[in-house]
Structure formats: C-alpha cells, structure tokens
Motif scaffolding. Structure first.
Motif, PDB file in Angstrom:
ATOM      1  N   UNK A 175       4.336  35.832  41.391  1.00 37.21           N
ATOM      2  CA  UNK A 175       3.829  37.317  41.684  1.00 37.21           C
ATOM      3  C   UNK A 175       4.745  38.758  42.113  1.00 37.21           C
ATOM      4  N   UNK A 176       5.859  37.886  42.794  1.00 37.39           N
ATOM      5  CA  UNK A 176       7.003  38.777  43.002  1.00 37.39           C
ATOM      6  C   UNK A 176       7.564  39.217  41.764  1.00 37.39           C
ATOM      7  N   UNK A 177       8.008  38.678  40.886  1.00 45.33           N
ATOM      8  CA  UNK A 177       8.427  39.061  39.204  1.00 45.33           C
ATOM      9  C   UNK A 177       7.786  39.960  39.144  1.00 45.33           C
ATOM     10  N   UNK A 178       5.924  39.751  38.202  1.00 49.19           N
ATOM     11  CA  UNK A 178       6.099  40.760  38.420  1.00 49.19           C
ATOM     12  C   UNK A 178       5.584  41.877  38.704  1.00 49.19           C
ATOM     13  N   UNK A 179       5.781  41.801  40.066  1.00 49.09           N
ATOM     14  CA  UNK A 179       5.779  42.887  40.681  1.00 49.09           C
ATOM     15  C   UNK A 179       6.417  44.745  40.289  1.00 49.09           C
ATOM     16  N   UNK A 180       7.879  43.275  40.590  1.00 48.37           N
ATOM     17  CA  UNK A 180       9.406  44.263  40.627  1.00 48.37           C
ATOM     18  C   UNK A 180       9.715  44.644  38.711  1.00 48.37           C
ATOM     19  N   UNK A 181       8.818  44.160  37.993  1.00 48.33           N
ATOM     20  CA  UNK A 181       9.756  44.056  36.181  1.00 48.33           C
ATOM     21  C   UNK A 181       9.020  45.559  35.556  1.00 48.33           C
ATOM     22  N   UNK A 182       8.037  46.250  36.138  1.00 47.06           N
ATOM     23  CA  UNK A 182       7.533  47.387  35.589  1.00 47.06           C
ATOM     24  C   UNK A 182       8.560  48.573  36.219  1.00 47.06           C
ATOM     25  N   UNK A 183       8.481  48.607  37.557  1.00 47.68           N
ATOM     26  CA  UNK A 183       8.942  49.676  38.299  1.00 47.68           C
ATOM     27  C   UNK A 183      11.295  49.451  38.261  1.00 47.68           C
ATOM     28  N   UNK A 184      11.388  48.222  38.258  1.00 48.42           N
ATOM     29  CA  UNK A 184      12.394  47.525  37.168  1.00 48.42           C
ATOM     30  C   UNK A 184      13.313  48.571  36.071  1.00 48.42           C
ATOM     31  N   UNK A 185      12.429  48.801  34.751  1.00 43.06           N
ATOM     32  CA  UNK A 185      12.181  48.981  33.529  1.00 43.06           C
ATOM     33  C   UNK A 185      11.958  50.321  33.831  1.00 43.06           C
ATOM     34  N   UNK A 186      11.458  51.197  34.881  1.00 40.88           N
ATOM     35  CA  UNK A 186      11.405  51.844  34.394  1.00 40.88           C
ATOM     36  C   UNK A 186      12.894  52.791  35.815  1.00 40.88           C
ATOM     37  N   UNK A 187      13.444  52.124  36.046  1.00 40.10           N
ATOM     38  CA  UNK A 187      15.083  52.349  36.475  1.00 40.10           C
ATOM     39  C   UNK A 187      15.190  52.274  37.827  1.00 40.10           C
ATOM     40  N   UNK A 188      13.492  51.819  39.005  1.00 43.16           N
ATOM     41  CA  UNK A 188      13.120  51.338  40.372  1.00 43.16           C
ATOM     42  C   UNK A 188      14.791  50.876  40.675  1.00 43.16           C
ATOM     43  N   UNK A 189      15.757  51.205  41.439  1.00 40.92           N
ATOM     44  CA  UNK A 189      17.164  50.232  41.814  1.00 40.92           C
ATOM     45  C   UNK A 189      16.127  49.312  42.602  1.00 40.92           C
ATOM     46  N   UNK A 190      15.632  49.635  43.848  1.00 40.66           N
ATOM     47  CA  UNK A 190      15.214  48.437  44.531  1.00 40.66           C
ATOM     48  C   UNK A 190      14.497  47.069  44.462  1.00 40.66           C
ATOM     49  N   UNK A 191      13.216  47.598  42.866  1.00 43.04           N
ATOM     50  CA  UNK A 191      13.334  46.665  42.245  1.00 43.04           C
ATOM     51  C   UNK A 191      13.996  45.854  41.701  1.00 43.04           C
ATOM     52  N   UNK A 192      15.264  47.138  40.629  1.00 42.30           N
ATOM     53  CA  UNK A 192      15.985  45.933  40.225  1.00 42.30           C
ATOM     54  C   UNK A 192      17.556  45.039  41.232  1.00 42.30           C
ATOM     55  N   UNK A 193      17.391  45.221  41.319  1.00 43.33           N
ATOM     56  CA  UNK A 193      18.023  44.613  42.803  1.00 43.33           C
ATOM     57  C   UNK A 193      17.116  42.834  43.297  1.00 43.33           C
ATOM     58  N   UNK A 194      15.892  43.290  43.521  1.00 42.66           N
ATOM     59  CA  UNK A 194      15.448  42.317  44.215  1.00 42.66           C
ATOM     60  C   UNK A 194      15.143  41.404  42.877  1.00 42.66           C
TER      61      UNK A 194
END
Length: 414
Positions: A175-194
């Motif tokens: 669930x954490x991964x799914x929540x990170x994926x969208x923001x990470x793809x949009x360039x969200x730095x904290x999501x990418x790191x996590x």
C-alpha cells in the motif's frame, strides 16, 4: 519597536477605497492596508499578517503577524486560522501550544472548501502526526487519506509513510508503494526517496538496487538531503551502481550540508552558502578590471556606500573560495566594506553580510546577526534576501528568530 498604525479615526477612507473589504489586498498600499486592518476587515488583517510574516515592505515580525492572524482567525478567516495553527505548532512569535494549534487547524479544516480543502486537511493531519506522546497517527492517517483522495500529493506520501512504518494503520509496504508511485512519477522528491527504500529492502517487491539508485538520484537531483545519503551508500557498496568511493564521500558531504538549493525535510537550510552570491538586480555587476577596482577603491575611500558594496562584492568573488593569508585578508576587507554599505542601507550589502555571519566567514558566526541583516534586506524589497532568510531560518530556534527580528525592528527605527 513597531511603527504605529493609523488611528481608527482615519478608517473612513477605506470606504472609498478601490479595494473591497473582502477583496484582494495583496498589492494595496501599506497605509491603506493598515487602515482597513485596524477597521476590522478580516481580509485586510490576513494580508497585513502575511506581509509581516514575509517581511515584504515591512520589517519581518512574527509576533505582530500572529496578532493579525489571530484577529482575522477570530472572525472566521479560514486561511488565517490555518496560519495561526502553524504558528502555535512551531512556537514562532507565540508560546508553542499543541492544543491551540489543533484547535485552529480543526476550524480551518472544517470550514475550508475548494482548493483549500485538501491543504487544510493535510495541515491538521501533519500536526496530529507529529503531536506529543506519539501524536494521533490513526486520525492523521484518516485525514491524509481524505486529502490524498482530493489530489494532495504530500498527503499521499505521508500516508504512505504511515503504512510503511505501521503507525496508525496496519503495516503494508505494498500500500505504501502504491501511494508513493504517483507522486514519484510526478517528480515528488520524498516519494522518490521512500520508494527507493522499498526497492532496497525488497519490502513487498523484488529487491532492485538499480531501480532504487535511480529513484535516489532523482530525489537528490532535487536537493533532498536524505537522498544524497542513500545514494552515497549505494556508491560506497556498489549497489545498483558502479563502486565509487570518492563519489560516495562527496555525496555524504552534501547530505551532511543539507543537499543543495533548498533540500526539503532535512532540518537544515539546504543552502550551500556562497559569499557574494547576492547581487542587486537593479545594478550592473562590475567587470573586475584593474581600472574598475581602482575607481571603486577611490569611491569607497570617499565613503560612497555603493562603491564600498561593489568593491566588497568583487573581493568576495576573487577570494571567497581561496585559502591562505591572502584569501583571508580579502574576505576581511570585503566584510568591512559590506558592513559600511549595509549600515548605509544597501539591501544587497546587507544580504551578503548576513550570509557571511551565517557561515562565519571572516566574521564570528552569528545566526541572529545574519538573520537580522537578511530581514532588513528583504524588507527593502530584495526578494533573494527573503528567500535566503526562509531557507536559513531552519537552522535557528524560534527564540533566535524572534530575537533577530526584534534587532531588525530596532535598527529600522533608528
């Protein structure tokens, strides 16, 4: 010492003002804004508080900002309620008070509509998440979820952290991964790191060092300090990248300094201080030729503050990064020249002098003096100084910030 606001007797002028009581006060003249705020206009009170918070056209003053936010919040101004909650949460300009912070953020979240709604939900969730005695992660998770469903990326990432750590919700790395994926793809730095950490650890996904390194690199490219440290570990051990111990050392250094250009979430400014980094955009930078240096020296000797600033700025460019006695001597000369120009009121001189105090370059390191000079430069209209003071304030305690603002206020009234 605050400058006295206009008496209430003059508030009738507001009635004929082109700005309505609930209109856009962001560009209104300060005198008109003060009149309307004193007359009780919540929108004007909020706008005046923002100017005091930012130091835009006035000397930055968090204590006064809190007063005006409180007056607007008491009238139901939603944005003011949110800002007041932040001030109580961080203890800026007011005694830190978790209960008061939650109270005002609750009111803002309950009243916010439209685009303000997800931000208000997130703000309340973040304070509950960080609250005393472990906070209230279960309620924070519910609020993060509501904000995320309304498109708030930061809320989605924060909810992912709760699922990753099992705080307030059952631990669920998928669930954490799914929540990170969208923001990470949009360039969200904290999501990418996590998300990179999930791939490093193989939490609910096949372990993938190469993918993790890519994500850490993307976050580091945006200046996230913790990502520099994670990327350094990858290079130090050759995980998903070629073994490169020299690069690892450099990355660790950058992580320790807070990354670059405004790293988020590190507790440090993220700024790599560069002496002479600030220049007034209204001026033309001097060319540094021997003839120019000679003319500037003559002007500085004749107590011309502009010449003193330009000469000091050039000396920093020439000797800011060099060592040895000669380099240190140039920096000391630059500090003396900038001090004279700063005392005369030149905003860029004040900003550079502030940076030198922050770094302890040719001057004793003094955050309060450094911040004071940046506040004064920002209040004179130098936008870069306001940006720097916001960045560097993360190195200071609330008490230091308020003390520096009081020093700036005292100096501005001399």
């Amino acid at each position: 010492m605050r400058r006295a606001l206009l008496p209430l007797a003059l508030c009738g002028a507001v009635l004929s003002s082109p700005v309505s009581a609930q209109g856009d006060w962001s560009a209104a003249p300060l005198v008109q804004l003060e009149e309307a705020a004193e007359a009780g206009g919540a929108a004007a009170q909020y706008a005046l508080a923002l100017r005091l918070e930012e130091g835009r056209g006035v000397v930055q003053n968090y204590r006064l900002a809190v007063e005006w936010f409180a007056r607007a919040a008491g009238q139901g101004h939603v944005a003011a309620q949110g800002r007041l909650g932040h001030y109580y949460h961080h203890g800026l300009g007011v005694e830190q008070d978790h209960a008061a912070a939650v109270h005002w953020l609750e009111r803002a979240a309950a009243a916010a509509v439209g685009q303000d709604r997800p931000q208000a939900l997130f703000d309340l969730a973040a304070v509950l998440d960080e609250g005393p005695d472990g906070g209230d992660p279960a309620r924070a998770a519910d609020l993060y979820r509501q904000a995320a469903e309304l498109g708030h990326q930061e809320a989605a990432v924060s909810l992912g952290v709760l699922y990753q750590n099992g705080r307030g919700v059952p631990q669920d790395p998928l669930r954490a991964r799914d929540l990170y994926e969208g923001p990470a793809a949009a360039g969200h730095a904290r999501a990418q790191n996590n998300l990179g950490l999930i791939y490093v650890r193989g939490e609910g996904v096949p372990q993938d060092y190469a993918r993790a390194a890519e994500l850490f690199q993307a976050a580091a490219d945006q200046g996230l300090a913790v990502a520099f440290g994670n990327l350094a570990t990858m290079y130090e051990n050759g995980f998903g990248v070629p073994l490169n111990e020299a690069l690892a050392v450099e990355l660790y250094r950058r992580a320790g300094r807070g990354g670059k250009d405004g790293a988020e979430g590190t507790g440090s400014s993220g700024l790599e201080l560069r002496p002479g980094a600030v220049f007034d955009p209204r001026l033309t930078p001097p060319d540094g030729s021997a003839e120019t240096l000679s003319l500037l020296r003559l002007g500085a000797e004749a107590d011309d503050p502009l010449a003193a600033f330009l000469l000091g700025w050039l000396l920093l460019q020439d000797g800011g990064d060099s060592g040895g006695q000669e380099g240190h001597a140039r920096q000391r000369q630059a500090a003396a020249l900038l001090q004279r120009a700063a005392e005369a009121g030149l905003p860029a001189a004040r900003a550079n002098l502030g940076l030198m105090y922050f770094e302890g370059r040719a001057l004793p390191q003094d955050y309060e003096l450094g911040y004071m000079w940046l506040v004064l430069a920002g209040s004179a209209g130098l936008a870069e100084a306001r940006r720097l003071s916001a960045e560097l304030s993360t190195r200071m305690t609330p008490e230091q910030i308020v003390a520096a603002q009081q020093m700036a206020e005292a100096r501005s009234t001399r």
